[in-house]
Design a protein around this motif. Structure first.
Motif, PDB file in Angstrom:
ATOM      1  N   LEU A  74      12.426  38.628 -23.463  1.00 52.09           N
ATOM      2  CA  LEU A  74      11.482  39.331 -23.462  1.00 52.09           C
ATOM      3  C   LEU A  74      11.033  39.450 -21.825  1.00 52.09           C
ATOM      4  O   LEU A  74      10.408  40.897 -20.602  1.00 52.09           O
ATOM      5  CB  LEU A  74      10.749  39.867 -23.563  1.00 52.09           C
ATOM      6  N   ASN A  75      10.472  37.877 -21.245  1.00 51.27           N
ATOM      7  CA  ASN A  75      10.254  38.153 -19.837  1.00 51.27           C
ATOM      8  C   ASN A  75      11.086  38.472 -18.818  1.00 51.27           C
ATOM      9  O   ASN A  75      10.653  39.437 -17.928  1.00 51.27           O
ATOM     10  CB  ASN A  75       9.840  36.615 -19.629  1.00 51.27           C
ATOM     11  N   ARG A 120      13.152  40.838 -20.082  1.00 50.37           N
ATOM     12  CA  ARG A 120      13.682  42.367 -19.736  1.00 50.37           C
ATOM     13  C   ARG A 120      12.221  43.877 -18.921  1.00 50.37           C
ATOM     14  O   ARG A 120      12.177  44.023 -17.982  1.00 50.37           O
ATOM     15  CB  ARG A 120      13.604  42.647 -21.542  1.00 50.37           C
ATOM     16  N   TYR A 121      11.182  42.638 -19.446  1.00 50.62           N
ATOM     17  CA  TYR A 121      10.048  43.173 -18.920  1.00 50.62           C
ATOM     18  C   TYR A 121       9.451  42.677 -17.526  1.00 50.62           C
ATOM     19  O   TYR A 121       7.904  42.814 -17.412  1.00 50.62           O
ATOM     20  CB  TYR A 121       8.399  43.193 -19.827  1.00 50.62           C
ATOM     21  N   GLN A 122       9.932  41.954 -17.160  1.00 56.22           N
ATOM     22  CA  GLN A 122       9.282  41.227 -15.993  1.00 56.22           C
ATOM     23  C   GLN A 122       8.341  40.716 -15.968  1.00 56.22           C
ATOM     24  O   GLN A 122       7.577  40.997 -15.018  1.00 56.22           O
ATOM     25  CB  GLN A 122       9.483  42.113 -14.873  1.00 56.22           C
ATOM     26  N   LYS A 123       8.164  39.840 -16.827  1.00 51.77           N
ATOM     27  CA  LYS A 123       6.658  39.115 -16.874  1.00 51.77           C
ATOM     28  C   LYS A 123       7.141  37.246 -16.978  1.00 51.77           C
ATOM     29  O   LYS A 123       8.112  37.250 -16.778  1.00 51.77           O
ATOM     30  CB  LYS A 123       6.175  39.966 -18.147  1.00 51.77           C
ATOM     31  N   GLU A 124       6.289  37.155 -16.942  1.00 49.63           N
ATOM     32  CA  GLU A 124       5.763  35.199 -16.943  1.00 49.63           C
ATOM     33  C   GLU A 124       5.228  34.976 -18.138  1.00 49.63           C
ATOM     34  O   GLU A 124       4.085  34.108 -17.417  1.00 49.63           O
ATOM     35  CB  GLU A 124       5.470  35.279 -15.587  1.00 49.63           C
ATOM     36  N   LYS A 125       4.838  35.582 -19.245  1.00 53.21           N
ATOM     37  CA  LYS A 125       3.868  34.967 -19.788  1.00 53.21           C
ATOM     38  C   LYS A 125       4.302  33.966 -21.230  1.00 53.21           C
ATOM     39  O   LYS A 125       5.798  33.318 -21.285  1.00 53.21           O
ATOM     40  CB  LYS A 125       3.871  36.561 -21.654  1.00 53.21           C
ATOM     41  N   THR A 126       3.812  33.698 -21.754  1.00 54.79           N
ATOM     42  CA  THR A 126       3.964  31.930 -22.030  1.00 54.79           C
ATOM     43  C   THR A 126       3.160  32.096 -23.543  1.00 54.79           C
ATOM     44  O   THR A 126       1.466  33.211 -23.312  1.00 54.79           O
ATOM     45  CB  THR A 126       3.733  30.403 -20.908  1.00 54.79           C
ATOM     46  N   PHE A 127       3.146  31.054 -24.396  1.00 50.78           N
ATOM     47  CA  PHE A 127       2.099  30.951 -25.851  1.00 50.78           C
ATOM     48  C   PHE A 127       1.704  29.543 -25.655  1.00 50.78           C
ATOM     49  O   PHE A 127       2.009  28.384 -25.029  1.00 50.78           O
ATOM     50  CB  PHE A 127       2.893  31.294 -26.996  1.00 50.78           C
ATOM     51  N   SER A 128       0.330  29.457 -25.642  1.00 52.38           N
ATOM     52  CA  SER A 128      -0.845  28.171 -25.411  1.00 52.38           C
ATOM     53  C   SER A 128      -0.175  27.465 -26.675  1.00 52.38           C
ATOM     54  O   SER A 128       0.094  27.594 -27.562  1.00 52.38           O
ATOM     55  CB  SER A 128      -1.958  28.004 -25.526  1.00 52.38           C
ATOM     56  N   ALA A 129      -0.675  26.025 -26.780  1.00 50.04           N
ATOM     57  CA  ALA A 129       0.075  24.990 -27.842  1.00 50.04           C
ATOM     58  C   ALA A 129      -0.991  25.304 -28.803  1.00 50.04           C
ATOM     59  O   ALA A 129      -0.668  25.596 -29.631  1.00 50.04           O
ATOM     60  CB  ALA A 129      -0.822  23.828 -27.468  1.00 50.04           C
ATOM     61  N   ALA A 130      -2.040  26.046 -28.655  1.00 46.48           N
ATOM     62  CA  ALA A 130      -3.112  26.370 -30.000  1.00 46.48           C
ATOM     63  C   ALA A 130      -2.115  28.151 -31.057  1.00 46.48           C
ATOM     64  O   ALA A 130      -2.269  28.038 -31.887  1.00 46.48           O
ATOM     65  CB  ALA A 130      -4.235  26.620 -30.053  1.00 46.48           C
ATOM     66  N   ALA A 131      -1.847  28.388 -29.774  1.00 46.00           N
ATOM     67  CA  ALA A 131      -1.243  29.591 -30.127  1.00 46.00           C
ATOM     68  C   ALA A 131       0.611  29.681 -31.077  1.00 46.00           C
ATOM     69  O   ALA A 131       0.051  30.103 -31.883  1.00 46.00           O
ATOM     70  CB  ALA A 131      -0.754  30.805 -29.197  1.00 46.00           C
TER      71      ALA A 131
END
Length: 584
Positions: free
Chosen positions: A461-462, A464-475
């Motif tokens: 998805l990053n 596809r949408y040209q982003k750099e999202k991540t999930f934190s350990a808590a998430a």
């Protein structure tokens, strides 16, 4: 049919009406057609022939004293320049000669019996040459027989089609040639028997196929005068048709692969398997991929049965061949048969005139994945069973059988054994599909896979949408703690939602939906269950929106949501729009 202007003598001899009798005789003998046109000045008066002169002598007239104007045929037979051959013959049956006039009354020429015979002979020769040219230069075989079945004409293509010289067949009857098996069956004999056009397919010993059409020509009394046979070698046509169908099949396969590529289904087919349950499942999938046995995948909705099916295909000897998907629950029942089996041109109202290739043909030599197999109507279950057992199909509207070589993988999230007990699924088809059963575990039983699945979805998805999202350990821990009733599909949908709505690059529990946190419900639902007592209508609205929201997390299409909530698909679409849960 020729007209008078084509049959007349244009360069005729003409004399003055005052010319003396003896001079008339001299002119008459010198004329080519032995006919004289008599004029008074410029006005045409009539015709003189040897017969009209002899008549005058017979009547005892003093010939020397007569002039041309007194030796005319009476009456003078006339035809117009556009009078057809039939009209000309009718006049010449009564008279030896006729004047040919324009519609304005001007003399254009003359016609005599001998001249007409000569002209007709020339026309007959020209027609003969023309007919010979048409027959000889035709790329198809042309044969002409009389009412007795005797062959009068044939062209050289006959020799090529049947390997027999023309000398051996001209003058022979078709019965004789049929007995010798030069051709069989004889379309000429069928035409003579039934007195109407007939078409047959004749086979040669060398494997060639000939399409022969016989057409009768009738006399005025209705009896057959001639039979004209046109024969075409359809071996090449059949070969071209087959190549065209193969090209169409290849085109459809490319279109399907393009669709799958856009949807992200194509690739290595690698599965994420960290949990013991998935590791065991992948080992079994790799083992059964080597054989062509039918596989039945079961498990909850959204667990990834389609990915397992593709993994099996990609690990099999058929991996370079098509992987074709049919969702039996997403296609309306009245369209499902034509989608599976295809149809011949003109098979039903609205059908394409060139017909359509079905999914079964598209999957030939590859794998056919039948998703939601429990939703297949009973009448199609019988046909599918026949295909699995016999390996042949016929398109709708066609009797031609098509041999297939493909592997079947089916999937369902329902209890087929219970459906069999209830009479809603054929037992024989169930046993044919359940050769190798594989149960795909739900996501809540393979929590070890959640982090890697999340990473894989984020990467896709990053990009596809040209982003750099991540999930934190808590998430990530929150994701691992959730029960995931919608399984892997719900997880992917959630990550895509976060990708779009989260305004930060690192997604923490603060950005996650409240229902993920400690198993809580949505905020609005929590308020109506713990706060002041709301109006019933408002509470029902909140509950409906919550159910629809959860359904969207678990299912891909409105058809699947409708089935899960047991309402009409149109109702689902309307309510999603009303609650603004789906773009219009």
């Amino acid at each position: 049919m020729p007209e008078a202007k084509e049959l007349m003598l244009k360069e005729y001899a003409s004399i003055d009406s005052e010319l003396p009798g003896p001079a008339v005789i001299e002119k008459l003998l010198a004329s080519a057609g032995q006919v004289l046109a008599v004029f008074e000045g410029k006005k045409f008066k009539g015709l003189i022939t040897a017969q009209s002169v002899a008549w005058c002598c017979r009547e005892g007239m003093i010939f020397k004293a007569k002039k041309a104007g007194q030796l005319l045929l009476d009456p003078c037979p006339e035809v117009f320049v556009d009078t057809d051959l039939t009209g000309v013959l009718a006049v010449l049956q009564q008279h030896p000669v006729a004047a040919v006039k324009s519609r304005q009354g001007k003399l254009e020429g003359v016609i005599t019996g001998p001249l007409l015979a000569l002209k007709l002979a020339v026309f007959a020769q020209e027609l003969e040459k023309e007919l010979d040219a048409v027959i000889s230069f035709s790329s198809d075989e042309i044969l002409i027989a009389d009412r007795e079945g005797r062959i009068l004409r044939a062209n050289r293509q006959f020799e090529e089609n049947f390997g027999v010289g023309l000398d051996a067949v001209l003058g022979k009857t078709v019965d004789e040639l049929e007995k010798k098996k030069i051709f069989y069956p004889s379309v000429t004999r069928l035409v003579l028997d039934k007195k109407e056009s007939q078409t047959v397919i004749q086979s040669r010993r060398n494997g060639r196929k000939l399409l022969a059409t016989g057409t009768p020509a009738f006399n005025d009394d209705g009896s057959v005068f001639r039979v004209v046979v046109n024969t075409r070698d359809i071996t090449k046509l059949n070969s071209l048709k087959q190549k065209l169908e193969e090209a169409e099949l290849l085109k459809n396969r490319y279109q399907q692969e393009l669709v799958e590529l856009r949807q992200g289904y194509l690739g290595s087919g690698d599965l994420i398997a960290e949990s013991p349950a998935m590791v065991e499942l992948v080992k079994m999938a790799q083992k059964i991929a080597a054989v062509d046995s039918t596989v039945l995948l079961t498990g909850e909705s959204g667990v990834g049965k389609g990915m397992i099916a593709r993994f099996i295909h990609n690990c099999s000897p058929r991996s370079a061949k098509p992987f074709t998907v049919v969702n039996c629950g997403a296609i309306p029942e009245n369209l499902l048969e034509s989608e599976l089996f295809g149809y011949a041109g003109g098979a039903f109202t609205g059908a394409l005139k060139e017909g359509k290739i079905g999914k079964l043909e598209l999957a030939n030599e590859g794998t056919l994945f039948l998703d939601e197999i429990a939703d297949l109507p009973l009448n199609l279950q019988v046909k599918l069973l026949h295909v699995i057992q016999e390996g042949v199909i016929s398109r709708i509207g066609s009797t031609r059988e098509i041999k297939l070589n493909l592997r079947f993988i089916a999937a369902t999230n329902r209890d087929i054994a219970a459906l069999v007990e209830a009479g809603k699924f054929r037992e024989d088809l169930y046993f044919r599909l359940d050769v190798i059963p594989l149960l795909v575990p739900p996501l809540k039983e393979r929590r070890e896979d959640i982090r890697k699945l999340t990473a894989a979805f984020l990467e896709k998805l990053n990009r596809r949408y040209q982003k750099e999202k991540t999930f934190s350990a808590a998430a990530l821990s929150t994701l691992e703690a959730y029960q995931w009733p919608g399984n892997v599909r719900e997880l992917e949908n959630l990550i895509e939602r976060m990708m779009i709505v989260a305004e930060v690059d690192e997604i923490t529990p603060l950005q996650l939906p409240r229902y993920l946190l400690g198993g809580e419900k949505t905020e609005s639902l929590r308020q109506i269950t713990t706060g002041d007592l709301p109006p019933l209508k408002e509470a029902l609205e909140v509950l409906e929106k919550d159910l629809l929201f959860r359904a969207l997390q678990q299912h891909r299409t409105t058809y699947e949501i409708a089935k899960a909530l047991q309402i009409d698909q149109s109702t689902v679409v309307r309510k999603l729009k009303r609650h603004r849960l789906k773009e219009e």
